[in-house]
Scaffold this motif. Structure first.
Motif, PDB file in Angstrom:
ATOM      1  N   GLY A  45      50.874  23.585  14.387  1.00 34.28           N
ATOM      2  CA  GLY A  45      51.793  22.652  13.652  1.00 34.28           C
ATOM      3  C   GLY A  45      51.590  22.560  12.079  1.00 34.28           C
ATOM      4  N   ASP A  46      50.459  22.538  11.645  1.00 29.21           N
ATOM      5  CA  ASP A  46      49.977  22.136  10.238  1.00 29.21           C
ATOM      6  C   ASP A  46      50.735  23.505   9.266  1.00 29.21           C
ATOM      7  N   LEU A  47      50.907  24.695   9.905  1.00 26.96           N
ATOM      8  CA  LEU A  47      51.662  25.829   9.324  1.00 26.96           C
ATOM      9  C   LEU A  47      53.031  25.786   9.484  1.00 26.96           C
ATOM     10  N   GLY A  48      53.690  24.834  10.225  1.00 26.79           N
ATOM     11  CA  GLY A  48      54.937  25.014  10.333  1.00 26.79           C
ATOM     12  C   GLY A  48      55.667  25.768  11.616  1.00 26.79           C
ATOM     13  N   VAL A  49      54.732  26.229  12.364  1.00 28.45           N
ATOM     14  CA  VAL A  49      55.050  27.041  13.614  1.00 28.45           C
ATOM     15  C   VAL A  49      55.801  26.020  14.534  1.00 28.45           C
ATOM     16  N   GLU A  50      56.714  26.436  15.165  1.00 26.39           N
ATOM     17  CA  GLU A  50      57.528  25.872  16.209  1.00 26.39           C
ATOM     18  C   GLU A  50      56.903  25.730  17.581  1.00 26.39           C
ATOM     19  N   SER A  51      56.598  26.844  18.012  1.00 30.48           N
ATOM     20  CA  SER A  51      55.822  26.878  19.629  1.00 30.48           C
ATOM     21  C   SER A  51      54.713  27.980  19.613  1.00 30.48           C
ATOM     22  N   VAL A  52      53.815  27.575  20.335  1.00 32.93           N
ATOM     23  CA  VAL A  52      52.659  28.437  20.356  1.00 32.93           C
ATOM     24  C   VAL A  52      52.476  28.989  21.763  1.00 32.93           C
ATOM     25  N   TYR A  53      52.653  30.338  22.197  1.00 26.32           N
ATOM     26  CA  TYR A  53      52.265  30.490  23.535  1.00 26.32           C
ATOM     27  C   TYR A  53      51.060  31.323  23.618  1.00 26.32           C
ATOM     28  N   GLY A  54      49.876  30.856  24.119  1.00 23.23           N
ATOM     29  CA  GLY A  54      48.469  30.919  23.754  1.00 23.23           C
ATOM     30  C   GLY A  54      48.059  32.204  24.815  1.00 23.23           C
ATOM     31  N   VAL A  55      47.003  32.773  24.634  1.00 19.74           N
ATOM     32  CA  VAL A  55      46.393  33.532  25.539  1.00 19.74           C
ATOM     33  C   VAL A  55      45.041  33.046  26.067  1.00 19.74           C
ATOM     34  N   ILE A  56      45.052  32.760  27.330  1.00 13.37           N
ATOM     35  CA  ILE A  56      43.875  32.255  27.935  1.00 13.37           C
ATOM     36  C   ILE A  56      42.397  32.777  27.477  1.00 13.37           C
ATOM     37  N   TYR A  57      41.451  31.921  27.248  1.00 15.34           N
ATOM     38  CA  TYR A  57      40.108  32.387  27.035  1.00 15.34           C
ATOM     39  C   TYR A  57      39.353  32.665  28.110  1.00 15.34           C
ATOM     40  N   PRO A  58      39.159  33.778  28.613  1.00 15.19           N
ATOM     41  CA  PRO A  58      38.346  33.825  29.874  1.00 15.19           C
ATOM     42  C   PRO A  58      37.058  33.341  29.993  1.00 15.19           C
ATOM     43  N   PRO A  59      36.385  32.710  31.140  1.00 14.61           N
ATOM     44  CA  PRO A  59      37.004  32.656  32.309  1.00 14.61           C
ATOM     45  C   PRO A  59      37.938  31.174  32.499  1.00 14.61           C
ATOM     46  N   GLN A  60      38.307  30.558  31.497  1.00 10.70           N
ATOM     47  CA  GLN A  60      39.181  29.316  31.528  1.00 10.70           C
ATOM     48  C   GLN A  60      40.417  29.524  32.221  1.00 10.70           C
ATOM     49  N   LEU A  61      40.970  28.647  32.613  1.00 10.47           N
ATOM     50  CA  LEU A  61      42.401  28.370  33.604  1.00 10.47           C
ATOM     51  C   LEU A  61      43.600  28.042  32.749  1.00 10.47           C
ATOM     52  N   ALA A  62      43.472  27.728  31.548  1.00  9.09           N
ATOM     53  CA  ALA A  62      44.691  27.568  30.782  1.00  9.09           C
ATOM     54  C   ALA A  62      44.682  27.055  29.415  1.00  9.09           C
ATOM     55  N   ILE A  63      45.585  27.351  28.692  1.00 10.72           N
ATOM     56  CA  ILE A  63      45.603  26.905  26.967  1.00 10.72           C
ATOM     57  C   ILE A  63      46.702  26.093  26.585  1.00 10.72           C
ATOM     58  N   VAL A  64      46.652  24.926  26.052  1.00 16.24           N
ATOM     59  CA  VAL A  64      47.802  24.229  25.683  1.00 16.24           C
ATOM     60  C   VAL A  64      48.029  24.543  24.322  1.00 16.24           C
ATOM     61  N   GLY A  65      49.138  24.622  23.877  1.00 17.28           N
ATOM     62  CA  GLY A  65      49.362  24.916  22.480  1.00 17.28           C
ATOM     63  C   GLY A  65      50.526  23.791  22.069  1.00 17.28           C
ATOM     64  N   PHE A  66      50.432  23.340  20.866  1.00 17.74           N
ATOM     65  CA  PHE A  66      51.254  22.514  20.214  1.00 17.74           C
ATOM     66  C   PHE A  66      51.715  22.937  18.679  1.00 17.74           C
ATOM     67  N   GLY A  67      53.169  22.926  18.785  1.00 19.96           N
ATOM     68  CA  GLY A  67      53.596  23.339  17.261  1.00 19.96           C
ATOM     69  C   GLY A  67      53.816  22.257  16.482  1.00 19.96           C
TER      70      GLY A  67
END
Lengths: 369, 83
Positions: free
Chosen positions: A294-316
């Motif tokens: 968000g600090d860089l003004g991006v509206e949405s982030v579609y993340g790539v999961i870092y293995p072996p984790q199950l999910a990634i949350v993104g904030f714009g």
């Protein structure tokens, strides 16, 4: 040498903080190692006594290589266990040597340049130094800093390639009205000294943690073809380094933190990430990742999961946008929250439940304290 | 304290928080957060250390008045006079 990330192959032991005969407690920092992600402090896994230090400072150690023998005070079994482990690793290393024949100088160079040995056809059965140099992706950089960044780039490349190859991602997004949360923070901060102020990022992290308590299926790992959930919540916070690269250290035991604790620990974690003073537990325990561009003004982030984790949350970014409330159209502070989940472990319904909880918490910020 | 002295103090705090920024990257009228990639944590740290040095606390409502080096120096100069 513990694995300090799915992508790590080896690290250099820089310094011991203990000597033979010292008593150590679980969690105590016993050594510093240098990895592609900077200098990491290594914590000991169990209480005991340092029987023997097996490697000298400035030794490059493969993951799994024993660094020291720690004996429990009343139990010599621990010692034999560790020694057994040592010989197994030795055998494994030998097996590897047999698969790929390569001169020691060429092997060292291959590690430095991040060259995959499987790509190279050996000449007369042995890989030569000149072959490594020929396929190296980049020319040698003289400055240490450049080398460090190359190492980090290679580490990110390895982890993200693995993620994209192995993890079937699903993506969800929702728009959240942030006006109530921001107004709440404004009132809260107005009465506080500058060094006690809470930033919106801390509120977001806290909302993620509370939502994960209610939807725990996204907090943990995919290992051995099954979902392994974690009771503790250690969100990895994506911290971009100026000039390139990214580190996602864990905010350890975030489930036990209040909003103030979260803010304080985040601030401290960011400082230590930038100065290269992270602990091994912070590099290995991430149960989910949170990324905020968000600090860089991006509206949405579609993340790539870092293995072996199950999910990634993104904030714009939080932006002024038209927003419908009942029958009226008004302007509100709106933020896009996204979730990328591992479809092997969960389905879209779980992700949707999580984003719904997150939204509800941010509409009632007083519950986040 | 003159405005120029305050400017030097601000630059020192920026470099303390973000040592990888070059002095020549800091321009008088560039938005500090956007042009130097200073995130909200770093920005708060800069304001906190300016508060420690000068005793002037910038409320969140005034963040728009301290967005650039020039305007931040002006803000602190004015508030130091009124103290």
């Amino acid at each position: 040498m513990p694995s300090l990330g799915a992508d790590m192959e080896s690290a250099v032991l820089m310094e011991w903080h203990v000597k033979e005969g010292d008593a150590v407690k679980k969690g105590q920092i016993i050594a510093e190692v240098e990895t592609s992600k900077g200098v990491i402090e290594i914590e000991v896994f169990e209480d005991g006594i340092v029987k023997k230090l097996l490697v000298a400072p400035e030794t490059d150690c493969k993951v799994g290589m024993p660094l020291a023998i720690i004996a429990s005070a009343d139990d010599t079994m621990a010692q034999t266990e560790k020694t057994k482990q040592k010989s197994i690793t030795k055998e494994q290393n030998l097996a590897q040597e047999e698969r790929i024949k390569i001169s020691p100088a060429a092997r060292k160079r291959a590690v430095e340049l991040g060259v995959d040995l499987n790509q190279i056809t050996p000449i007369e059965g042995v890989i030569q130094l000149s072959q490594i140099e020929a396929v190296a992706p980049t020319k040698e950089k003289s400055a240490d800093k450049e080398k460090f960044k190359d190492g980090m780039r290679q580490a990110i490349a390895a982890a993200m390639s693995r993620s994209n190859a192995e993890i079937p991602h699903y993506y969800l997004a929702t728009s959240i009205n942030m006006t109530p949360a921001l107004e709440y923070l404004k009132e809260l901060n107005r009465e506080r000294n500058i060094n006690e102020r809470i930033l919106p990022v801390a509120l977001l992290v806290r909302a993620v943690v509370l939502s994960l308590k209610e939807v725990p299926q996204l907090n943990g790992f995919w290992q051995d073809s099954e979902m392994q959930l974690s009771k503790e919540i250690h969100p990895g916070i994506a911290i971009a380094l100026r000039g390139g690269g990214l580190i996602t250290p864990a905010l350890v035991d975030a489930q036990e933190m209040s909003l103030d604790d979260t803010m304080h620990s985040l601030s401290e974690l960011i400082t230590r990430t930038r100065t290269g003073k992270l602990r091994s537990s912070e590099m290995t325990q991430q149960t989910i990742t949170i990324t905020n561009l968000g600090d860089l003004g991006v509206e949405s982030v579609y993340g790539v999961i870092y293995p072996p984790q199950l999910a990634i949350v993104g904030f714009g970014a939080i932006m002024n946008k038209p927003w419908a409330e009942k029958d009226a159209l008004c302007v509100r502070k709106v933020m896009s929250a996204t979730l990328a989940g591992d479809h092997r472990a969960t389905d879209g319904r779980i992700g949707a439940l999580f984003l719904d909880k997150l939204n509800r918490y941010l509409q009632k910020p007083e519950e986040l304290l | 304290m003159t405005k120029d002295e305050i400017k030097i103090m601000i630059i020192e705090q920026i470099l303390e928080v973000a040592p990888d920024i070059g002095v020549d990257e800091i321009t008088p009228d560039g938005n500090l957060q956007r042009s130097l990639e200073i995130d909200s944590f770093d920005f708060l740290k800069i304001l906190t250390s300016m508060h420690e040095k000068t005793g002037v606390e910038v409320p969140e409502d005034d963040y728009a008045k301290v967005a650039t080096l020039e305007s931040m120096a002006g803000y602190f100069a004015e508030h130091l006079l009124n103290k």
